[in-house]
Design an enzyme around this catalytic site. Structure first.
Site, PDB file in Angstrom:
ATOM      1  N   ILE A  53      -9.364  -7.419  -5.537  1.00 11.44           N
ATOM      2  CA  ILE A  53      -8.430  -8.196  -4.734  1.00 11.44           C
ATOM      3  C   ILE A  53      -7.112  -7.450  -4.624  1.00 11.44           C
ATOM      4  CG2 ILE A  53      -7.414  -9.467  -6.650  1.00 11.44           C
ATOM      5  CD1 ILE A  53      -7.491 -11.987  -4.921  1.00 11.44           C
ATOM      6  N   SER A  54      -6.363  -7.731  -3.583  1.00 12.51           N
ATOM      7  CA  SER A  54      -5.009  -7.201  -3.453  1.00 12.51           C
ATOM      8  C   SER A  54      -4.089  -7.912  -4.439  1.00 12.51           C
ATOM      9  CB  SER A  54      -4.480  -7.424  -2.031  1.00 12.51           C
ATOM     10  OG  SER A  54      -5.278  -6.790  -1.075  1.00 12.51           O
ATOM     11  N   ALA A 105      -0.136  -4.234   0.889  1.00 12.44           N
ATOM     12  CA  ALA A 105       0.581  -3.448   1.888  1.00 12.44           C
ATOM     13  C   ALA A 105       1.527  -4.339   2.687  1.00 12.44           C
ATOM     14  CB  ALA A 105      -0.409  -2.745   2.813  1.00 12.44           C
ATOM     15  N   HIS A 142      -6.146   2.971   2.311  1.00 14.35           N
ATOM     16  CA  HIS A 142      -7.447   3.598   2.094  1.00 14.35           C
ATOM     17  C   HIS A 142      -7.502   5.017   2.687  1.00 14.35           C
ATOM     18  CE1 HIS A 142      -8.414  -0.238   0.535  1.00 14.35           C
ATOM     19  NE2 HIS A 142      -8.829  -0.813   1.637  1.00 14.35           N
TER      20      HIS A 142
END
Length: 280
Positions: A53-54, A105, A142
């Site tokens: 997960i972020s 992000a 990524h």
């Protein structure tokens, strides 16, 4: 035990041994691969007991999940990049493609500046959207970090550099979470299994390559290994005290801006030195 992680080489590298029976696990593990924003949304539903997960999404899920010490993505020089067709002076009124509103992000960009218009799209569609002029700029993660020059784009902002200059800490990107209702004993066993899986990958890197290529956005081995060497590091083996401070600082700033609510629960599975801390 269902484990969710992304298609990205850092995740497939880390979990290759775990899902192929190369290391001991407390439960049989089956993988489900999805883009990170899908995994973020599933976590809000509590769908998977173990998931990548972020950190931005994790900040909103601390009552349900706890982060493992191993398998995550933190580091220096690994931050999301803002790219465009030409240099951009400021973010105000710009249409910026983002890889999801729950991604770290996007949280970092929101901490950096305001006044822009986010356009949500899957991470692998951002570079073509910027190149075609569909948006003014794109927030990339990524493999895109290594390939954006092929699209004729330029770097506008490195959010990792900004974060490190602001805090002196590594940048937190993604974590491996376990549902707290699994109990500390099971979670600690899973953490050991994740670490063992990464240690196996370090010892047998070429063995992981075919599995990585099944899912990688970019199939060039140079790009694949650059990605792995960038995002898999000592923090992936154990977040450590410095990594814990980095995550706490990200959450502190996000709480101050009203982006997430506070929590008194520990962010990470306690290290053995501090195992008296309860997860619940």
């Amino acid at each position: 035990m269902e484990l969710g992680y992304s298609f990205c080489p850092n995740d497939t590298f880390i979990f290759y041994a775990l899902v192929h029976g190369k290391v001991p696990t407390p439960f049989p593990v089956t993988e489900t691969l999805e883009d990170v924003e899908t995994l973020n949304r599933w976590a809000f539903e509590g769908r998977l007991p173990l998931t990548k997960i972020s950190y931005a999404a994790y900040g909103r899920l601390r009552e349900r999940y706890v982060a493992l010490r191993s398998g995550g993505a933190l580091g220096r020089g690994v931050g999301p990049l803002l790219v465009a067709r030409a240099p951009v002076d400021n973010l105000v009124d710009k249409r910026i493609a983002i890889p999801g509103t729950n991604t770290t992000a996007f949280m970092l960009l929101s901490l950096y500046g305001t006044g822009f218009f986010p356009v949500e799209m899957r991470y692998d569609r951002i570079l073509p959207a910027v190149q075609s002029g569909q948006v003014d700029a794109g927030l990339i993660i990524h493999e895109s970090r290594f390939t954006y020059p092929r699209y004729g784009l330029v770097k506008v902002l490195d959010l990792g550099e900004w974060w490190e200059a602001e805090t002196g800490l590594p940048i937190p990107l993604g974590a491996i979470l376990a549902r707290r209702d699994l109990g500390e004993a099971a979670i600690r066993s899973l953490d050991r299994a994740v670490r063992s899986s990464l240690e196996y990958a370090y010892a047998h890197p070429e063995e992981t390559l075919a599995y990585i290529k099944q899912y990688a956005q970019e199939l060039e081995e140079e790009v694949i290994w650059a990605h792995i060497h960038t995002y898999v590091n000592e923090f992936s083996l154990d977040v450590g005290e410095e990594g814990e401070r980095a995550v706490a600082e990200l959450f502190r700033r996000a709480e101050a801006m009203g982006l997430i609510a506070g929590s008194r629960l520990p962010n990470f599975l306690p290290s053995l030195r501090s195992a008296k801390i309860r997860l619940d």
